[in-house]
Design an enzyme around this catalytic site. Structure first.
Site, short mmCIF file in Angstrom:
data_model
loop_
_atom_site.label_atom_id
_atom_site.label_comp_id
_atom_site.label_asym_id
_atom_site.label_seq_id
_atom_site.Cartn_x
_atom_site.Cartn_y
_atom_site.Cartn_z
N CYS A 207 -7.41 1.18 -3.79
CA CYS A 207 -6.24 1.99 -4.15
C CYS A 207 -6.48 2.92 -5.34
O CYS A 207 -6.79 2.48 -6.44
CB CYS A 207 -5.05 1.08 -4.44
SG CYS A 207 -3.55 2.06 -4.70
N CYS B 5 7.64 -4.36 7.48
CA CYS B 5 6.58 -3.44 7.87
C CYS B 5 5.32 -4.01 7.24
O CYS B 5 5.18 -4.04 6.02
CB CYS B 5 6.88 -2.04 7.33
SG CYS B 5 5.50 -0.90 7.50
N CYS C 247 -6.20 -3.66 -6.51
CA CYS C 247 -6.57 -3.48 -5.10
C CYS C 247 -7.71 -2.46 -5.03
O CYS C 247 -7.54 -1.30 -5.42
CB CYS C 247 -5.36 -2.98 -4.32
SG CYS C 247 -3.86 -3.93 -4.64
N ARG D 125 1.70 1.39 13.97
CA ARG D 125 1.58 2.72 13.36
C ARG D 125 0.13 3.08 13.08
O ARG D 125 -0.56 2.38 12.33
CB ARG D 125 2.42 2.78 12.07
CG ARG D 125 2.43 4.19 11.44
CD ARG D 125 3.47 4.34 10.33
NE ARG D 125 4.79 4.03 10.83
CZ ARG D 125 5.57 3.05 10.37
NH1 ARG D 125 5.18 2.31 9.36
NH2 ARG D 125 6.75 2.83 10.90
N CYS E 75 12.52 2.88 4.45
CA CYS E 75 11.54 1.83 4.16
C CYS E 75 11.03 2.04 2.74
O CYS E 75 10.83 3.19 2.33
CB CYS E 75 10.39 1.93 5.16
SG CYS E 75 9.12 0.66 4.93
N CYS F 89 9.87 6.79 4.22
CA CYS F 89 9.24 5.65 3.52
C CYS F 89 8.92 6.07 2.09
O CYS F 89 8.35 7.14 1.87
CB CYS F 89 7.94 5.26 4.21
SG CYS F 89 8.07 5.12 6.00
N CYS G 249 -0.75 1.47 -11.74
CA CYS G 249 -0.37 0.13 -11.24
C CYS G 249 -1.27 -0.96 -11.85
O CYS G 249 -2.48 -0.79 -11.99
CB CYS G 249 -0.47 0.09 -9.73
SG CYS G 249 0.03 -1.48 -9.03
N1 SAM Z 1 2.41 -1.22 -4.66
C1 SAM Z 1 2.87 -1.47 -3.37
C2 SAM Z 1 2.09 -2.52 -2.63
O1 SAM Z 1 0.89 -2.58 -2.75
O2 SAM Z 1 2.72 -3.26 -1.90
C3 SAM Z 1 3.02 -0.25 -2.53
C4 SAM Z 1 2.05 0.82 -2.37
S1 SAM Z 1 0.51 0.53 -1.52
C5 SAM Z 1 -0.25 2.04 -1.83
C6 SAM Z 1 0.85 0.38 0.21
C7 SAM Z 1 -0.32 0.10 1.14
O3 SAM Z 1 -1.05 1.30 1.36
C8 SAM Z 1 -1.37 -0.89 0.71
O4 SAM Z 1 -0.98 -2.20 0.91
C9 SAM Z 1 -2.55 -0.52 1.59
O5 SAM Z 1 -2.54 -1.27 2.79
C10 SAM Z 1 -2.32 0.96 1.88
N2 SAM Z 1 -3.35 1.75 1.19
C11 SAM Z 1 -3.40 2.03 -0.13
N3 SAM Z 1 -4.49 2.76 -0.44
C12 SAM Z 1 -5.16 2.94 0.71
C13 SAM Z 1 -6.38 3.59 1.06
N4 SAM Z 1 -7.13 4.17 0.15
N5 SAM Z 1 -6.77 3.60 2.34
C14 SAM Z 1 -6.02 2.99 3.29
N6 SAM Z 1 -4.86 2.36 3.03
C15 SAM Z 1 -4.44 2.32 1.76
FE1 SF4 Z 2 -0.76 -1.18 -6.92
FE2 SF4 Z 2 -2.13 0.27 -5.18
FE3 SF4 Z 2 -2.30 -2.37 -5.12
FE4 SF4 Z 2 0.01 -1.17 -4.36
S1 SF4 Z 2 -1.97 -1.00 -3.33
S2 SF4 Z 2 -0.22 -2.96 -5.69
S3 SF4 Z 2 -0.03 0.60 -5.77
S4 SF4 Z 2 -3.00 -1.05 -6.80
#
Ligand code: SAM
Ligand code: SF4
Ligand code: DTB
Length: 346
Positions: free
Chosen positions: A69, A200, A66, A272, A140, A108, A62
């Site tokens: 992530c 959500c 973040c 959730r 979702c 989801c 990606c």
């Molecule tokens: N790329 C999309 C986005 O960011 O909207 C979808 C996938 S993203 C992995 C969905 C959510 O998962 C993130 O917004 C975050 O809140 C949660 N998430 C991701 N990695 C995480 C982690 N290591 N621990 C807790 N929550 C996490």
């Molecule tokens: Fe990409 Fe992860 Fe951020 Fe979603 S949470 S936008 S998958 S880097």
């Protein structure tokens, strides 16, 4: 004599919670807070827990940064997580069928995209949504940022809900994500809402934010009108190789507190208990249910990390005298609009 406990009146659904009011909730003695949250919970919900199964349909690579992530390309050298191609529609639907047979009522699907691009991959996602809906489950997806016509196509495919988390407060957000803004996030949520798709939306605790940031995130969520249909509360899963890898684990009582405040401020939403649950004891999870959580991610995996054992989850639900929500009950959740809405929202 006629002084009634304030909790006897049905808690109004408000969109004008102030930061001070929310901070005052966070400051309550924990058991008083949980009691209040449980009173609100019983006014709006029964003793069911929704089981939502999650599948990463497009993993890794990606473009966003973040910091929590493991799927960000920015840290892939350190995490070692490879970019994968998108799963095919038949495989995804076979997983949805398995999830349904195991008791899930919501499926989801997550894609590690910064934003959706038109083309074969998005068309396949629309087929996945149609397929899941045809199984009579909630569908979702979380695909990153959307354009208006893409939100429209998702609505036409029958999407129940779009997951797009605010993650944290507007004040702390810049410490966690630099490649897109809070405004970008809100804009996508507005497009989704305009198409009549459920939202959500929640966040993560344990990223180094202060309690004020947690309160500020709750304020942003509670401003939404209507409130998100579900509010995922995640505890950071501190994945090796991400910038947040060294963060200390989240105290279960912090999860309880966050869930209780979400329940009180967003009485009708499904709250959730999301990522980080596998690090919690059964007792910690039970307290989260007391505080108003009524949904969990159910199944062996979240997106890239492990989740709790499904049989252990079913046992816990039974032990606590709760019940997994069934397909027929699902739509009833969306018919709770019989209460006065107070405040205007943003
Ligand atoms: N790329 C999309 C986005 O960011 O909207 C979808 C996938 S993203 C992995 C969905 C959510 O998962 C993130 O917004 C975050 O809140 C949660 N998430 C991701 N990695 C995480 C982690 N290591 N621990 C807790 N929550 C996490
Ligand atoms: Fe990409 Fe992860 Fe951020 Fe979603 S949470 S936008 S998958 S880097
Ligand atoms: C949400 O709020 N939590 C889920 C879901 N929405 C998509 C994702 C949690 C991901 C945890 C880290 C991982 O497994 O990669």
């Amino acid at each position: 004599m006629n002084a009634q406990p304030i909790f006897d009146a049905k808690a109004p659904v408000r969109h004008d919670w102030t930061l001070e009011e929310i901070q005052a909730l966070f400051a309550m003695p924990l058991l008083d807070l949980v009691h209040r949250a449980q009173m609100v919970h019983r006014q709006y919900h029964d003793q069911t827990v929704q089981l939502a199964s999650l599948l990463s349909i497009k993993t890794g690579g990606c473009a966003e940064d973040c910091h929590y992530c493991p799927q960000s390309a920015h840290f892939s050298k350190a995490t070692g997580l490879a970019k994968e191609t998108q799963l095919d529609v038949d495989y995804v639907l076979s997983r949805a069928k398995m999830a349904k047979e195991a008791g899930a009522t919501r499926f989801c699907m997550g894609a590690a995209w910064r934003s959706v691009r038109d083309g074969a991959e998005f068309d396949a996602v629309l087929d996945m949504v149609r397929g899941v809906r045809a199984m009579n489950m909630e569908a979702c997806v979380t695909l990153g940022m959307l354009k208006p016509h893409q939100a429209k196509r998702l609505a036409e495919a029958g999407l129940t809900s779009y997951n797009h988390n605010l993650d944290t407060s507007p004040e702390f957000y810049g410490e966690i994500i630099t490649t897109r803004t809070y405004e970008d996030r809100l804009e996508t949520l507005n497009l989704v809402r305009a198409e009549g798709i459920g939202i959500c939306c929640g966040g993560i605790i344990g990223m180094g934010e202060k309690e004020m940031d947690r309160a500020s995130l709750i304020r942003e969520l509670s401003k939404m009108n209507p409130h998100p249909d579900s509010v995922p509360i995640n505890a950071l899963v501190a994945v090796r190789g991400t910038p947040l890898e060294g963060r200390p684990p989240v105290d279960a009582f912090d999860m309880v507190r966050m869930i209780a405040v979400a329940r009180i401020t967003m009485p009708k939403s499904r709250v959730r208990l999301s990522a980080g649950r596998s690090e919690m004891s059964a007792e910690g999870q039970a307290m989260c249910f007391m505080a108003g959580a009524n949904s969990i991610f159910y199944g062996e995996k979240l997106l890239t990390t492990d989740n709790n054992d499904a049989a252990a989850d079913r046992d816990l639900i039974e032990k606590l005298g709760l019940r997994a929500e069934e397909i027929e009950e699902r739509s009833a959740h969306f018919d709770l609009d019989n209460t006065e809405e107070v405040g205007t929202g943003a």
